[in-house]
Design a protein around this motif. Structure first.
Motif, mmCIF file in Angstrom:
data_model
loop_
_atom_site.group_PDB
_atom_site.id
_atom_site.type_symbol
_atom_site.label_atom_id
_atom_site.label_comp_id
_atom_site.label_asym_id
_atom_site.label_seq_id
_atom_site.Cartn_x
_atom_site.Cartn_y
_atom_site.Cartn_z
ATOM 1 N N TYR A 107 -2.639 -11.383 63.018
ATOM 2 C CA TYR A 107 -3.044 -10.692 61.792
ATOM 3 C C TYR A 107 -1.914 -9.974 61.064
ATOM 4 N N TYR A 135 -8.458 -21.891 66.949
ATOM 5 C CA TYR A 135 -7.542 -21.299 65.971
ATOM 6 C C TYR A 135 -7.001 -19.996 66.550
ATOM 7 N N ASP A 156 -1.841 -19.989 63.261
ATOM 8 C CA ASP A 156 -1.464 -19.634 61.893
ATOM 9 C C ASP A 156 -0.975 -20.884 61.163
ATOM 10 N N SER A 170 -9.270 -21.312 58.996
ATOM 11 C CA SER A 170 -9.918 -21.597 60.278
ATOM 12 C C SER A 170 -11.355 -22.089 60.131
ATOM 13 N N ILE A 171 -12.069 -21.573 59.155
ATOM 14 C CA ILE A 171 -13.484 -21.920 59.016
ATOM 15 C C ILE A 171 -13.678 -23.403 58.712
ATOM 16 N N TYR A 225 -4.969 -16.717 65.514
ATOM 17 C CA TYR A 225 -4.651 -15.981 64.288
ATOM 18 C C TYR A 225 -3.905 -14.699 64.628
ATOM 19 N N VAL A 243 -7.218 -14.041 68.677
ATOM 20 C CA VAL A 243 -6.503 -13.174 67.728
ATOM 21 C C VAL A 243 -5.363 -12.437 68.433
ATOM 22 N N LEU A 272 -11.869 -18.885 68.420
ATOM 23 C CA LEU A 272 -10.920 -18.021 67.719
ATOM 24 C C LEU A 272 -10.251 -17.071 68.706
ATOM 25 N N TRP A 305 -4.902 -17.222 56.613
ATOM 26 C CA TRP A 305 -5.119 -18.109 57.754
ATOM 27 C C TRP A 305 -6.557 -18.047 58.252
ATOM 28 N N ASN A 306 -7.044 -16.852 58.434
ATOM 29 C CA ASN A 306 -8.390 -16.673 58.987
ATOM 30 C C ASN A 306 -9.148 -15.628 58.164
ATOM 31 N N PRO A 307 -10.344 -15.972 57.673
ATOM 32 C CA PRO A 307 -11.127 -17.190 57.946
ATOM 33 C C PRO A 307 -10.893 -18.335 56.954
ATOM 34 N N HIS A 308 -10.016 -18.144 55.977
ATOM 35 C CA HIS A 308 -9.881 -19.135 54.900
ATOM 36 C C HIS A 308 -9.563 -20.533 55.429
#
Length: 296
Positions: free
Chosen positions: A242, A238, A151, A260-261, A240, A270, A268, A255-258
């Protein structure tokens, strides 16, 4: 009261000594006289911690925290035979100087790594710590086995942390910064509770808040040159969670996907926690997620 925030600061009577008087874990602090502190941290039994290889970790904390943020997680990872380092960086922990830059923070971690002559390690960054490991990786890429962002901010070249915040939050930070007498930002409890520890009980949230210190503002507003970072071939992961509420979950944020991508090809992992709480309430759970992100 800061009207830019949709939360009321209330009449907060929670004590805030800024620096914890009961440090835990073990880490090298370049700002202390002796440099080393040794402490014990209880490990809760929360299922079995699965591992097939032993790894070396360097854990980098984020804003409104210090190296003790990792105490529980570090203790769990060490109990499974891993080697764990939790460096402190400029402007945090026992360092009284809050007039620091992002470059000074990065240098703290790079100097720490070189001082201990570390190689083949997993470099983990949480929250603001993501920007730190981006810049650290530029300087010691040959020493790093993998980068893990939990995160964490993954800034684009030329961005600052506040560039990734909603305008309402950025304006609030600017007001808090202007209110300080040392160019720091101190989060009101109600804001900290909603954004950082939203899954915690009220009691745990208050306990967490006693360790929150004013954050040096300047590094949050500095735009970073990250061209070298985006040319690196270092493996990346990454993690993440949620239920993390620090950034909005809507399009264009998060955080993801903004974030991480931006890592390109990455692993990934989670989880279901928030931004801070699980480091204290479920360190074994978080340690497992970080390990899963780090193993071969």
């Amino acid at each position: 009261m800061l009207l830019v925030f949709p939360y009321h600061s209330g009449n907060n009577q929670i004590p805030n000594p800024y620096y914890r008087s009961v440090p835990q874990g073990q880490y090298y602090n370049p700002y202390s006289e002796s440099g080393w502190f040794g402490w014990h941290y209880p490990i809760e039994s929360e299922g079995s911690f699965r591992h097939s290889q032993r790894l070396t970790f360097v854990l980098v904390h984020g804003s409104w925290a210090d190296a003790h943020f990792w105490d529980g997680v570090a203790a769990v990872l060490r109990s499974q035979g891993n080697i764990v380092y939790t460096p402190e960086y400029a402007g945090h922990g026992t360092d009284p100087n809050k007039n620091v830059t992002h470059a000074m923070i990065t240098k703290s971690v790079v100097d720490y790594i070189r001082h201990l002559n570390l190689f083949d390690f997993i470099l983990v960054g949480h929250s603001f710590g993501g920007t730190v490991i981006q810049k650290v990786a530029e300087q010691v890429p040959d020493r790093i086995k993998r980068l893990v962002f939990w995160d964490a901010f993954v800034l684009k070249d030329g961005e600052s942390v506040v560039d990734e915040l909603p305008s309402q939050t950025r304006n609030g930070f600017e007001q808090l910064r202007a209110m300080s007498n040392d160019d720091t930002i101190m989060l009101p409890f109600d804001l900290f509770r909603v954004l950082f520890v939203n899954t915690a009980t009220t009691e745990d949230a208050k306990l967490f808040y006693t360790s929150v210190a004013p954050e040096p503002a300047k590094p949050l507003f500095e735009k970073l040159d990250l061209k070298t970072f985006y040319a690196l071939q270092t493996p990346k992961s990454y993690v993440y969670f949620y239920q993390d509420n620090v950034l909005p979950q809507g399009e264009g944020y998060g955080w993801n996907p903004h974030m991480s991508i931006r890592l390109g090809l990455f692993r990934l992992i989670v989880g279901d926690g928030d931004h801070f709480t699980d480091t204290r309430t479920r360190p074994a759970y978080l340690a497992q997620k970080i390990y899963d992100a780090s193993r071969d």
